[in-house]
Enzyme design. Sequence first.
Site, PDB file in Angstrom:
ATOM      1  CB  VAL A 102      60.106  73.926  -5.892  1.00 47.47           C
ATOM      2  CG1 VAL A 102      61.462  73.247  -6.045  1.00 47.47           C
ATOM      3  CG2 VAL A 102      60.293  75.438  -5.744  1.00 47.47           C
ATOM      4  CG  HIS A 125      58.893  71.181  -1.135  1.00 47.46           C
ATOM      5  ND1 HIS A 125      58.889  71.019  -2.507  1.00 47.46           N
ATOM      6  CD2 HIS A 125      58.003  72.163  -0.878  1.00 47.46           C
ATOM      7  CE1 HIS A 125      58.031  71.872  -3.046  1.00 47.46           C
ATOM      8  NE2 HIS A 125      57.475  72.568  -2.069  1.00 47.46           N
ATOM      9  CG  MET A 126      56.514  68.138   5.486  1.00 42.17           C
ATOM     10  SD  MET A 126      57.201  67.177   6.867  1.00 42.17           S
ATOM     11  CE  MET A 126      56.851  65.514   6.367  1.00 42.17           C
ATOM     12  CG  ASP A 159      59.370  78.981   1.896  1.00 37.81           C
ATOM     13  OD1 ASP A 159      58.860  77.959   1.411  1.00 37.81           O
ATOM     14  OD2 ASP A 159      59.424  80.069   1.274  1.00 37.81           O
TER      15      ASP A 159
HETATM   16  P1  5GP Z   1      55.619  74.759  -3.382  1.00 34.00           P
HETATM   17  O1  5GP Z   1      54.657  75.763  -3.911  1.00 34.00           O
HETATM   18  O2  5GP Z   1      56.389  74.076  -4.472  1.00 34.00           O
HETATM   19  O3  5GP Z   1      54.969  73.770  -2.437  1.00 34.00           O
HETATM   20  O4  5GP Z   1      56.644  75.538  -2.460  1.00 34.00           O
HETATM   21  C1  5GP Z   1      57.902  75.915  -2.856  1.00 34.00           C
HETATM   22  C2  5GP Z   1      58.445  76.786  -1.751  1.00 34.00           C
HETATM   23  O5  5GP Z   1      59.835  76.951  -1.973  1.00 34.00           O
HETATM   24  C3  5GP Z   1      57.823  78.180  -1.694  1.00 34.00           C
HETATM   25  O6  5GP Z   1      57.234  78.372  -0.411  1.00 34.00           O
HETATM   26  C4  5GP Z   1      59.005  79.113  -1.946  1.00 34.00           C
HETATM   27  O7  5GP Z   1      58.940  80.287  -1.173  1.00 34.00           O
HETATM   28  C5  5GP Z   1      60.194  78.261  -1.586  1.00 34.00           C
HETATM   29  N1  5GP Z   1      61.426  78.567  -2.330  1.00 34.00           N
HETATM   30  C6  5GP Z   1      61.565  78.695  -3.670  1.00 34.00           C
HETATM   31  N2  5GP Z   1      62.841  78.939  -4.005  1.00 34.00           N
HETATM   32  C7  5GP Z   1      63.547  78.958  -2.839  1.00 34.00           C
HETATM   33  C8  5GP Z   1      64.921  79.166  -2.547  1.00 34.00           C
HETATM   34  O8  5GP Z   1      65.772  79.383  -3.409  1.00 34.00           O
HETATM   35  N3  5GP Z   1      65.283  79.123  -1.237  1.00 34.00           N
HETATM   36  C9  5GP Z   1      64.374  78.875  -0.234  1.00 34.00           C
HETATM   37  N4  5GP Z   1      64.848  78.861   1.022  1.00 34.00           N
HETATM   38  N5  5GP Z   1      63.065  78.668  -0.487  1.00 34.00           N
HETATM   39  C10 5GP Z   1      62.647  78.714  -1.763  1.00 34.00           C
END
Ligand code: 5GP
Length: 130
Positions: free
Chosen positions: A112, A116-117, A50
């Site tokens: 996002v 995703h896990m 992440d």
């Molecule tokens: P959510 O809140 O959707 O469960 O988590 C999305 C995660 O994706 C967040 O922890 C954020 O830091 C990570 N993330 C968002 N954009 C990117 C990216 O471009 N690359 C990576 N490696 N992580 C990302």
Amino acid sequence: MLNKAKWLAKEAGLRIKYMTSKDCIFCKIIKGEIKVEPIIESKLVIAFNDTNPVAATHILIVPKKHIESVATIEDSDADEIIEMFSVANKIVRERKLSAYRLTFNGGSYQHVGHLHMHLLAGGKIEWSRL
Ligand code: 5GP
Ligand code: ZN
């Protein structure tokens, strides 16, 4: 014959559109448009760090197929879901993680819109930032 070829080409286009989503950041990673260092990559799943970690180990385990969220998982996604847990299993074993958590965010907690896990381990987890 030509018509069949055209139909197949159109069908393939539709399928590719269905499998990935143009404006999705994780689909861009999967297509190689945004570079990441994969931790594990299989036919159906990719795992990478992440970008904004909330724990010492913060890995995202992502199906290559654009599934939006837990709420939209269908029976036909079974192989992807099994593979996500299989990748989590491999990382936990390889890194000999003695304490870890697997998290799925959904609804307004999810930023996002591509399933995703989160694999979280090591020290204090900053839950308020997840
Ligand atoms: P959510 O809140 O959707 O469960 O988590 C999305 C995660 O994706 C967040 O922890 C954020 O830091 C990570 N993330 C968002 N954009 C990117 C990216 O471009 N690359 C990576 N490696 N992580 C990302
Ligand atoms: Zn996507």
